[in-house]
Motif scaffolding. Structure first.
Motif, PDB file in Angstrom:
ATOM      1  N   SER A 259      -0.089 -12.678  -8.373  1.00  0.00           N
ATOM      2  CA  SER A 259      -0.392 -13.503  -7.196  1.00  0.00           C
ATOM      3  C   SER A 259      -0.389 -12.610  -5.959  1.00  0.00           C
ATOM      4  CB  SER A 259       0.642 -14.615  -7.030  1.00  0.00           C
ATOM      5  OG  SER A 259       1.797 -14.130  -6.385  1.00  0.00           O
ATOM      6  N   LYS A 260      -1.176 -13.000  -4.959  1.00  0.00           N
ATOM      7  CA  LYS A 260      -1.282 -12.158  -3.758  1.00  0.00           C
ATOM      8  C   LYS A 260       0.058 -12.043  -3.054  1.00  0.00           C
ATOM      9  CE  LYS A 260      -5.857 -13.693  -3.134  1.00  0.00           C
ATOM     10  NZ  LYS A 260      -6.785 -14.486  -2.383  1.00  0.00           N
ATOM     11  N   PHE A 261       0.775 -13.180  -2.972  1.00  0.00           N
ATOM     12  CA  PHE A 261       2.058 -13.149  -2.271  1.00  0.00           C
ATOM     13  C   PHE A 261       3.046 -12.226  -3.002  1.00  0.00           C
ATOM     14  CE2 PHE A 261       6.354 -14.697  -1.400  1.00  0.00           C
ATOM     15  CZ  PHE A 261       6.368 -14.560  -0.017  1.00  0.00           C
ATOM     16  N   GLY A 262       3.103 -12.363  -4.320  1.00  0.00           N
ATOM     17  CA  GLY A 262       4.017 -11.531  -5.113  1.00  0.00           C
ATOM     18  C   GLY A 262       3.684 -10.055  -4.975  1.00  0.00           C
ATOM     19  N   TRP A 263       2.419  -9.764  -5.026  1.00  0.00           N
ATOM     20  CA  TRP A 263       1.962  -8.372  -4.933  1.00  0.00           C
ATOM     21  C   TRP A 263       2.292  -7.798  -3.546  1.00  0.00           C
ATOM     22  CZ3 TRP A 263      -1.959  -6.412  -1.739  1.00  0.00           C
ATOM     23  CH2 TRP A 263      -2.336  -5.087  -2.023  1.00  0.00           C
ATOM     24  N   LEU A 264       2.066  -8.620  -2.520  1.00  0.00           N
ATOM     25  CA  LEU A 264       2.337  -8.162  -1.159  1.00  0.00           C
ATOM     26  C   LEU A 264       3.835  -7.916  -0.955  1.00  0.00           C
ATOM     27  CD1 LEU A 264       1.020  -7.621   1.574  1.00  0.00           C
ATOM     28  CD2 LEU A 264       1.479  -9.993   2.179  1.00  0.00           C
ATOM     29  N   THR A 265       4.662  -8.851  -1.452  1.00  0.00           N
ATOM     30  CA  THR A 265       6.106  -8.667  -1.262  1.00  0.00           C
ATOM     31  C   THR A 265       6.618  -7.484  -2.090  1.00  0.00           C
ATOM     32  OG1 THR A 265       6.435 -10.438  -2.867  1.00  0.00           O
ATOM     33  CG2 THR A 265       6.713 -11.022  -0.550  1.00  0.00           C
ATOM     34  N   ALA A 266       5.991  -7.216  -3.233  1.00  0.00           N
ATOM     35  CA  ALA A 266       6.373  -6.026  -4.012  1.00  0.00           C
ATOM     36  C   ALA A 266       6.082  -4.773  -3.198  1.00  0.00           C
ATOM     37  CB  ALA A 266       5.607  -5.985  -5.333  1.00  0.00           C
ATOM     38  N   ASN A 267       4.915  -4.745  -2.568  1.00  0.00           N
ATOM     39  CA  ASN A 267       4.552  -3.587  -1.740  1.00  0.00           C
ATOM     40  C   ASN A 267       5.529  -3.412  -0.580  1.00  0.00           C
ATOM     41  OD1 ASN A 267       1.937  -1.996  -2.295  1.00  0.00           O
ATOM     42  ND2 ASN A 267       1.438  -4.086  -2.893  1.00  0.00           N
ATOM     43  N   LEU A 268       5.839  -4.529   0.091  1.00  0.00           N
ATOM     44  CA  LEU A 268       6.741  -4.449   1.247  1.00  0.00           C
ATOM     45  C   LEU A 268       8.131  -3.981   0.818  1.00  0.00           C
ATOM     46  CD1 LEU A 268       5.745  -7.627   3.279  1.00  0.00           C
ATOM     47  CD2 LEU A 268       5.495  -5.231   3.967  1.00  0.00           C
ATOM     48  N   THR A 269       8.597  -4.526  -0.305  1.00  0.00           N
ATOM     49  CA  THR A 269       9.936  -4.152  -0.781  1.00  0.00           C
ATOM     50  C   THR A 269       9.983  -2.668  -1.131  1.00  0.00           C
ATOM     51  OG1 THR A 269      10.187  -6.379  -1.643  1.00  0.00           O
ATOM     52  CG2 THR A 269      11.733  -4.736  -2.452  1.00  0.00           C
ATOM     53  N   MET A 270       8.973  -2.220  -1.860  1.00  0.00           N
ATOM     54  CA  MET A 270       8.933  -0.804  -2.246  1.00  0.00           C
ATOM     55  C   MET A 270       8.829   0.078  -1.003  1.00  0.00           C
ATOM     56  SD  MET A 270       9.035  -0.398  -5.518  1.00  0.00           S
ATOM     57  CE  MET A 270       8.000   0.217  -6.792  1.00  0.00           C
ATOM     58  N   ALA A 271       8.027  -0.377  -0.042  1.00  0.00           N
ATOM     59  CA  ALA A 271       7.823   0.438   1.163  1.00  0.00           C
ATOM     60  C   ALA A 271       9.119   0.550   1.971  1.00  0.00           C
ATOM     61  CB  ALA A 271       6.714  -0.158   2.025  1.00  0.00           C
ATOM     62  N   THR A 272       9.884  -0.549   2.007  1.00  0.00           N
ATOM     63  CA  THR A 272      11.131  -0.503   2.780  1.00  0.00           C
ATOM     64  C   THR A 272      12.230   0.248   2.023  1.00  0.00           C
ATOM     65  OG1 THR A 272      11.679  -2.689   1.967  1.00  0.00           O
ATOM     66  CG2 THR A 272      10.752  -2.576   4.180  1.00  0.00           C
ATOM     67  N   GLN A 273      11.951   0.589   0.753  1.00  0.00           N
ATOM     68  CA  GLN A 273      12.927   1.393   0.000  1.00  0.00           C
ATOM     69  C   GLN A 273      12.469   2.842  -0.129  1.00  0.00           C
ATOM     70  OE1 GLN A 273      13.517  -0.589  -3.765  1.00  0.00           O
ATOM     71  NE2 GLN A 273      14.447  -2.384  -2.805  1.00  0.00           N
ATOM     72  N   MET A 277       8.612   6.251   4.079  1.00  0.00           N
ATOM     73  CA  MET A 277       7.946   5.196   4.853  1.00  0.00           C
ATOM     74  C   MET A 277       8.872   4.161   5.474  1.00  0.00           C
ATOM     75  SD  MET A 277       4.855   4.190   2.336  1.00  0.00           S
ATOM     76  CE  MET A 277       4.126   3.065   3.477  1.00  0.00           C
ATOM     77  N   ALA A 278      10.095   4.049   4.949  1.00  0.00           N
ATOM     78  CA  ALA A 278      10.959   2.904   5.271  1.00  0.00           C
ATOM     79  C   ALA A 278      11.036   2.604   6.774  1.00  0.00           C
ATOM     80  CB  ALA A 278      12.350   3.134   4.700  1.00  0.00           C
ATOM     81  N   ASP A 279      11.378   3.604   7.593  1.00  0.00           N
ATOM     82  CA  ASP A 279      11.580   3.356   9.031  1.00  0.00           C
ATOM     83  C   ASP A 279      10.321   2.823   9.682  1.00  0.00           C
ATOM     84  OD1 ASP A 279      14.125   4.095   8.837  1.00  0.00           O
ATOM     85  OD2 ASP A 279      13.874   6.118   9.704  1.00  0.00           O
ATOM     86  N   GLN A 280       9.215   3.495   9.387  1.00  0.00           N
ATOM     87  CA  GLN A 280       7.922   3.130   9.958  1.00  0.00           C
ATOM     88  C   GLN A 280       7.565   1.674   9.604  1.00  0.00           C
ATOM     89  OE1 GLN A 280       5.010   5.665   8.229  1.00  0.00           O
ATOM     90  NE2 GLN A 280       3.575   5.502   9.943  1.00  0.00           N
ATOM     91  N   VAL A 281       7.784   1.327   8.347  1.00  0.00           N
ATOM     92  CA  VAL A 281       7.416  -0.010   7.882  1.00  0.00           C
ATOM     93  C   VAL A 281       8.318  -1.066   8.526  1.00  0.00           C
ATOM     94  CG1 VAL A 281       7.280  -1.515   5.847  1.00  0.00           C
ATOM     95  CG2 VAL A 281       6.464   0.836   5.714  1.00  0.00           C
ATOM     96  N   ARG A 282       9.618  -0.803   8.560  1.00  0.00           N
ATOM     97  CA  ARG A 282      10.539  -1.751   9.198  1.00  0.00           C
ATOM     98  C   ARG A 282      10.183  -1.960  10.660  1.00  0.00           C
ATOM     99  NH1 ARG A 282      14.649  -3.130   5.909  1.00  0.00           N
ATOM    100  NH2 ARG A 282      15.151  -1.544   4.363  1.00  0.00           N
ATOM    101  N   LYS A 283       9.882  -0.856  11.354  1.00  0.00           N
ATOM    102  CA  LYS A 283       9.513  -0.941  12.767  1.00  0.00           C
ATOM    103  C   LYS A 283       8.287  -1.845  12.915  1.00  0.00           C
ATOM    104  CE  LYS A 283      10.764   3.118  14.808  1.00  0.00           C
ATOM    105  NZ  LYS A 283      10.440   4.526  15.019  1.00  0.00           N
ATOM    106  N   PHE A 284       7.320  -1.647  12.041  1.00  0.00           N
ATOM    107  CA  PHE A 284       6.098  -2.450  12.104  1.00  0.00           C
ATOM    108  C   PHE A 284       6.406  -3.939  11.879  1.00  0.00           C
ATOM    109  CE2 PHE A 284       2.647  -4.610   9.859  1.00  0.00           C
ATOM    110  CZ  PHE A 284       1.700  -4.595  10.863  1.00  0.00           C
ATOM    111  N   ILE A 285       7.208  -4.222  10.848  1.00  0.00           N
ATOM    112  CA  ILE A 285       7.523  -5.617  10.526  1.00  0.00           C
ATOM    113  C   ILE A 285       8.256  -6.268  11.708  1.00  0.00           C
ATOM    114  CG2 ILE A 285       8.851  -7.158   9.006  1.00  0.00           C
ATOM    115  CD1 ILE A 285       8.337  -5.087   6.759  1.00  0.00           C
ATOM    116  N   ASN A 286       9.214  -5.553  12.266  1.00  0.00           N
ATOM    117  CA  ASN A 286      10.002  -6.114  13.371  1.00  0.00           C
ATOM    118  C   ASN A 286       9.163  -6.335  14.613  1.00  0.00           C
ATOM    119  OD1 ASN A 286      12.246  -6.158  11.779  1.00  0.00           O
ATOM    120  ND2 ASN A 286      12.973  -4.138  12.433  1.00  0.00           N
TER     121      ASN A 286
END
Ligand code: G1P
Length: 288
Positions: A259-273, A277-286
């Motif tokens: 599912s698109k939502f599942g795939w997207l959250t997998a990407n976000l979770t992996m990126a924040t770990q 990339m973690a800092d950059q991604v968190r900054k973007f999300i915030n």
């Protein structure tokens, strides 16, 4: 002692309609989470669990997965000439010794049970694992390793389960739970995609299984189940009472990457770990 699990079936013949148009010409199992395709996560999880033989049940338009697990001579030559050693290592490190991956074709989309049955000749009379690459599970150790460890103690059949919201039971196979010991639960019944009002529990099957070869005899009957398909769940249900059958409430975070939502959250979770990339991604999300 239970016979060791050395084979795994990865059913990868599905159409991936929920991801069109992305999956029009490429298999959904080649969708990346960060930089790695889903199928590679599944193969790596299997290898980390000590599994030797990988069997992909493929279909039309899935040939690119065979190329993915092969040398890419042109690419490797260019990377070598340019001295891109790290990229070369990434491209090569995933290669398994010849003969460890085999491919068998599911010629008709008759369901998950049928896909597993298509691999019966390659499985023979050995116990085997199944992983659905859409179900990406982030956990250490990997879920298959957790299951192999449980299997070494319990033998028989082991399925991975997790608690889901009651309104979601109609998306999953659901167990009737019996006696519990820690995160291992005896399975007394199994039903595919029950309506929330009829579901025997909210413990749902996720895409990881260790099964005894006798399940193939039940699949051989080609009984039609939920959704008009030949269901693995129905064949497994027939083993209950004849062989040990347990659910393992695995440790890890599961994403439905079909599912698109599942795939997207997998990407976000992996990126924040991801350490880079973690800092950059968190900054973007915030900042959103
Ligand atoms: C399949 C199985 C189902 C299981 C699910 C987990 O369903 O049939 O029992 O709970 O995978 O992802 P599908 O998602 O292919 O409909």
């Amino acid at each position: 002692m239970a016979r060791a699990v050395k084979k795994i079936i990865l059913p990868v013949a599905g159409l991936g309609t929920r991801f069109l148009p992305a999956t029009k010409a490429i298999p959904k199992e080649m969708l990346p989470v960060l930089d790695k395709p889903l199928i590679q996560y599944a193969v790596e999880e299997a290898v980390a669990a000590g599994i030797e033989d990988i069997i992909l049940v493929t279909g039309r338009n899935k040939q690119v997965m065979e190329d993915h697990f092969d040398h890419a001579y042109e690419l490797e030559k260019i990377l070598q000439e340019k001295g891109k050693d790290e990229a070369l290592d990434i491209s090569r490190s995933m290669l398994l010794e010849e003969g460890r991956i085999s491919y068998v074709r599911q010629m008709r989309p008759l369901g998950l049970g049928h896909a597993i049955w298509c691999a019966r000749k390659l499985v023979g009379d050995a116990p085997f694992a199944v992983a659905l690459p859409d179900d990406l599970i982030i956990g250490k150790p990997g879920t298959l390793k957790q299951m192999v460890d449980a299997y070494d103690d319990l033998g028989g059949n082991i399925i991975a389960t997790m608690d889901v919201a009651r309104e979601d039971t109609s998306k999953y196979g659901v167990i009737t739970p019996g006696a519990r010991s820690g995160n291992r639960v005896a399975v007394e019944g199994l039903v595919e995609k029950p309506h929330p009002n009829d579901a025997p529990s909210t413990q749902a099957v996720v895409g990881r299984y260790i099964l005894q070869p006798e399940v193939m005899e039940h699949l051989n009957k080609k009984a039609i189940g939920a959704g008009g398909e030949i269901q693995l769940t129905d064949a497994m249900a027939e083993l209950i009472g004849n062989q040990p059958f347990h659910a393992l409430e695995f440790e890890g975070q599961r994403f439905d990457c079909g599912s698109k939502f599942g795939w997207l959250t997998a990407n976000l979770t992996m990126a924040t770990q991801d350490p880079v990339m973690a800092d950059q991604v968190r900054k973007f999300i915030n900042s959103q």
